[in-house]
Each structure stands twice: as C-alpha cells, then as structure tokens.
Motif scaffolding. Structure first.
Motif, PDB file in Angstrom:
ATOM      1  N   PRO A   1      -6.604  78.785 -39.507  1.00  0.00           N
ATOM      2  CA  PRO A   1      -5.441  77.948 -39.802  1.00  0.00           C
ATOM      3  C   PRO A   1      -4.606  77.670 -38.551  1.00  0.00           C
ATOM      4  CG  PRO A   1      -5.695  79.616 -41.479  1.00  0.00           C
ATOM      5  CD  PRO A   1      -6.683  79.938 -40.385  1.00  0.00           C
ATOM      6  N   GLY A   2      -4.255  76.412 -38.377  1.00  0.00           N
ATOM      7  CA  GLY A   2      -3.419  76.009 -37.249  1.00  0.00           C
ATOM      8  C   GLY A   2      -4.185  75.703 -35.980  1.00  0.00           C
ATOM      9  N   SER A   3      -5.502  75.919 -35.976  1.00  0.00           N
ATOM     10  CA  SER A   3      -6.261  75.634 -34.764  1.00  0.00           C
ATOM     11  C   SER A   3      -6.442  74.121 -34.614  1.00  0.00           C
ATOM     12  CB  SER A   3      -7.616  76.342 -34.787  1.00  0.00           C
ATOM     13  OG  SER A   3      -8.400  75.870 -35.857  1.00  0.00           O
ATOM     14  N   PRO A   4      -6.455  73.634 -33.367  1.00  0.00           N
ATOM     15  CA  PRO A   4      -6.553  72.190 -33.171  1.00  0.00           C
ATOM     16  C   PRO A   4      -7.981  71.674 -33.313  1.00  0.00           C
ATOM     17  CG  PRO A   4      -6.436  73.280 -31.055  1.00  0.00           C
ATOM     18  CD  PRO A   4      -6.266  74.347 -32.113  1.00  0.00           C
ATOM     19  N   SER A   5      -8.068  70.400 -33.600  1.00  0.00           N
ATOM     20  CA  SER A   5      -9.343  69.687 -33.557  1.00  0.00           C
ATOM     21  C   SER A   5      -9.417  69.034 -32.182  1.00  0.00           C
ATOM     22  CB  SER A   5      -9.379  68.635 -34.659  1.00  0.00           C
ATOM     23  OG  SER A   5      -9.290  69.257 -35.918  1.00  0.00           O
ATOM     24  N   ARG A   6     -10.533  68.368 -31.903  1.00  0.00           N
ATOM     25  CA  ARG A   6     -10.688  67.745 -30.592  1.00  0.00           C
ATOM     26  C   ARG A   6     -11.627  66.542 -30.695  1.00  0.00           C
ATOM     27  NH1 ARG A   6     -13.465  71.927 -31.341  1.00  0.00           N
ATOM     28  NH2 ARG A   6     -15.683  72.046 -30.887  1.00  0.00           N
ATOM     29  N   ALA A   7     -11.736  65.829 -29.586  1.00  0.00           N
ATOM     30  CA  ALA A   7     -12.653  64.696 -29.437  1.00  0.00           C
ATOM     31  C   ALA A   7     -12.504  63.657 -30.547  1.00  0.00           C
ATOM     32  CB  ALA A   7     -14.098  65.187 -29.341  1.00  0.00           C
ATOM     33  N   PRO A   8     -11.299  63.125 -30.769  1.00  0.00           N
ATOM     34  CA  PRO A   8     -11.134  62.118 -31.820  1.00  0.00           C
ATOM     35  C   PRO A   8     -11.864  60.821 -31.474  1.00  0.00           C
ATOM     36  CG  PRO A   8      -9.155  62.262 -30.492  1.00  0.00           C
ATOM     37  CD  PRO A   8     -10.062  63.358 -30.022  1.00  0.00           C
ATOM     38  N   GLN A   9     -12.450  60.212 -32.472  1.00  0.00           N
ATOM     39  CA  GLN A   9     -13.159  58.940 -32.332  1.00  0.00           C
ATOM     40  C   GLN A   9     -12.602  57.980 -33.380  1.00  0.00           C
ATOM     41  OE1 GLN A   9     -15.598  58.507 -29.896  1.00  0.00           O
ATOM     42  NE2 GLN A   9     -14.868  60.533 -29.271  1.00  0.00           N
ATOM     43  N   ASN A  10     -11.955  56.914 -32.928  1.00  0.00           N
ATOM     44  CA  ASN A  10     -11.343  55.956 -33.842  1.00  0.00           C
ATOM     45  C   ASN A  10     -12.295  54.793 -34.087  1.00  0.00           C
ATOM     46  OD1 ASN A  10      -9.654  54.403 -35.384  1.00  0.00           O
ATOM     47  ND2 ASN A  10      -8.336  53.776 -33.698  1.00  0.00           N
ATOM     48  N   ARG A  11     -12.991  54.825 -35.200  1.00  0.00           N
ATOM     49  CA  ARG A  11     -13.908  53.749 -35.579  1.00  0.00           C
ATOM     50  C   ARG A  11     -13.312  52.926 -36.720  1.00  0.00           C
ATOM     51  NH1 ARG A  11     -15.234  54.658 -31.099  1.00  0.00           N
ATOM     52  NH2 ARG A  11     -17.011  55.934 -30.513  1.00  0.00           N
ATOM     53  N   THR A  12     -11.984  52.795 -36.703  1.00  0.00           N
ATOM     54  CA  THR A  12     -11.293  51.975 -37.700  1.00  0.00           C
ATOM     55  C   THR A  12     -10.840  50.674 -37.047  1.00  0.00           C
ATOM     56  OG1 THR A  12      -9.041  52.765 -37.270  1.00  0.00           O
ATOM     57  CG2 THR A  12     -10.400  54.097 -38.767  1.00  0.00           C
ATOM     58  N   ASP A  13     -10.231  49.803 -37.846  1.00  0.00           N
ATOM     59  CA  ASP A  13      -9.707  48.550 -37.314  1.00  0.00           C
ATOM     60  C   ASP A  13      -8.217  48.647 -36.986  1.00  0.00           C
ATOM     61  OD1 ASP A  13      -8.681  48.695 -39.876  1.00  0.00           O
ATOM     62  OD2 ASP A  13      -9.357  46.698 -40.485  1.00  0.00           O
ATOM     63  N   ALA A  14      -7.666  49.850 -36.946  1.00  0.00           N
ATOM     64  CA  ALA A  14      -6.243  50.059 -36.650  1.00  0.00           C
ATOM     65  C   ALA A  14      -6.096  51.026 -35.473  1.00  0.00           C
ATOM     66  CB  ALA A  14      -5.533  50.637 -37.874  1.00  0.00           C
ATOM     67  N   THR A  15      -4.955  50.968 -34.809  1.00  0.00           N
ATOM     68  CA  THR A  15      -4.675  51.919 -33.740  1.00  0.00           C
ATOM     69  C   THR A  15      -4.339  53.271 -34.358  1.00  0.00           C
ATOM     70  OG1 THR A  15      -3.894  50.204 -32.253  1.00  0.00           O
ATOM     71  CG2 THR A  15      -3.143  52.447 -31.795  1.00  0.00           C
ATOM     72  N   ALA A  16      -4.965  54.317 -33.827  1.00  0.00           N
ATOM     73  CA  ALA A  16      -4.708  55.686 -34.288  1.00  0.00           C
ATOM     74  C   ALA A  16      -3.859  56.384 -33.230  1.00  0.00           C
ATOM     75  CB  ALA A  16      -6.007  56.434 -34.491  1.00  0.00           C
ATOM     76  N   THR A  17      -2.735  56.935 -33.650  1.00  0.00           N
ATOM     77  CA  THR A  17      -1.914  57.743 -32.745  1.00  0.00           C
ATOM     78  C   THR A  17      -2.121  59.190 -33.148  1.00  0.00           C
ATOM     79  OG1 THR A  17      -0.313  55.950 -32.544  1.00  0.00           O
ATOM     80  CG2 THR A  17       0.400  58.144 -31.840  1.00  0.00           C
ATOM     81  N   VAL A  18      -2.704  59.968 -32.233  1.00  0.00           N
ATOM     82  CA  VAL A  18      -3.016  61.371 -32.515  1.00  0.00           C
ATOM     83  C   VAL A  18      -1.973  62.264 -31.852  1.00  0.00           C
ATOM     84  CG1 VAL A  18      -5.483  60.997 -32.848  1.00  0.00           C
ATOM     85  CG2 VAL A  18      -4.624  61.482 -30.562  1.00  0.00           C
ATOM     86  N   PHE A  19      -1.645  63.365 -32.524  1.00  0.00           N
ATOM     87  CA  PHE A  19      -0.609  64.290 -32.068  1.00  0.00           C
ATOM     88  C   PHE A  19      -1.188  65.678 -31.892  1.00  0.00           C
ATOM     89  CE2 PHE A  19       1.582  60.875 -34.086  1.00  0.00           C
ATOM     90  CZ  PHE A  19       2.800  60.757 -33.430  1.00  0.00           C
ATOM     91  N   LEU A  20      -0.707  66.388 -30.890  1.00  0.00           N
ATOM     92  CA  LEU A  20      -1.096  67.781 -30.688  1.00  0.00           C
ATOM     93  C   LEU A  20      -0.533  68.658 -31.804  1.00  0.00           C
ATOM     94  CD1 LEU A  20      -2.353  70.090 -29.080  1.00  0.00           C
ATOM     95  CD2 LEU A  20      -0.272  70.174 -27.716  1.00  0.00           C
ATOM     96  N   GLU A  21       0.657  68.321 -32.285  1.00  0.00           N
ATOM     97  CA  GLU A  21       1.316  69.114 -33.332  1.00  0.00           C
ATOM     98  C   GLU A  21       0.979  68.575 -34.723  1.00  0.00           C
ATOM     99  OE1 GLU A  21       2.853  71.893 -32.575  1.00  0.00           O
ATOM    100  OE2 GLU A  21       2.554  71.475 -30.452  1.00  0.00           O
TER     101      GLU A  21
END
Length: 117
Positions: free
Chosen positions: A68-88
């Motif tokens: 629990p609480g561990s981060p994910s990594r290597a995001p890949q945005n294959r959508t038609d919208a801008t993705a804003t990813v956050f560390l928190e």
C-alpha cells in the motif's frame, strides 16, 4: 392553424427544451487505454491499465498485490486526452508531469495518481 394549436405546439416545445436542459449529459471520458507498471509485494512485475478513464476526475492508480502506498511507474498514455500524472495520491503535490496523447515516460517516472483533460 388555430391560435389554440399554435399555443399547444409552443408549450410542447418549451417543455421539451426544459427536459433537455435538466437532463445531464453523459460524463466525458478519455477514449483509449492508460497503462502503467508496478511491483507486487512478492517482487513480481505487473502492468495496470485504465480503459476509457473519466475526464476531469482524479484517479489513484490501483496496483493490486503491491505494498500500500507504493508508486507505479512508466506511464503510457494511449488515450485521446492529455494525462497529468502526480507523484502523490489524490492528484496532490507539486510533483506532476503532463503526458500528451500517444506518449509515455520511462521507468524513472514514479506516479500514484492521474487526471485526464
């Protein structure tokens, strides 16, 4: 056409217009898939994904079986919208990165939440 028919038609049109305004439209969604990697508590590499995620809503990235609480990594945005990813979590904090449609980031980018435009 009589005055009574015109008044009835105008009333029906006004009523239909009120219904169109009062009924909310469907929630907008980013079309496509958002993918990310994470490590399970047992040390296995896994891939998570969000299909057609809702726009304008903060999404904490689910990582089943991870600590629990561990981060994910290597995001890949294959959508038609801008993705804003956050560390928190909860799209909070000063550390964030924007991923335009069709782009991604390396394993070095750690993320816990995302919001789509």
């Amino acid at each position: 056409m009589s005055l009574r028919s015109i008044a009835a038609a105008a009333g029906a049109t006004a009523g239909a217009l009120v219904l169109l305004i009062a009924v909310p439209g469907p929630a907008s969604a980013a079309t496509g898939q958002f993918r990310y990697s994470y490590t399970t508590a047992e040390g296995y590499e896994a891939v998570g994904f969000l299909n057609n995620p809702a726009s304008g809503e903060c999404i904490n990235l689910p990582a089943p079986g991870s600590t629990p609480g561990s981060p994910s990594r290597a995001p890949q945005n294959r959508t038609d919208a801008t993705a804003t990813v956050f560390l928190e979590a909860d799209c909070d904090g000063d550390t964030y990165y924007s991923l335009p449609p069709g782009t991604g980031a390396s394993d070095r980018l750690l993320v816990r939440s995302v919001v789509f435009s």
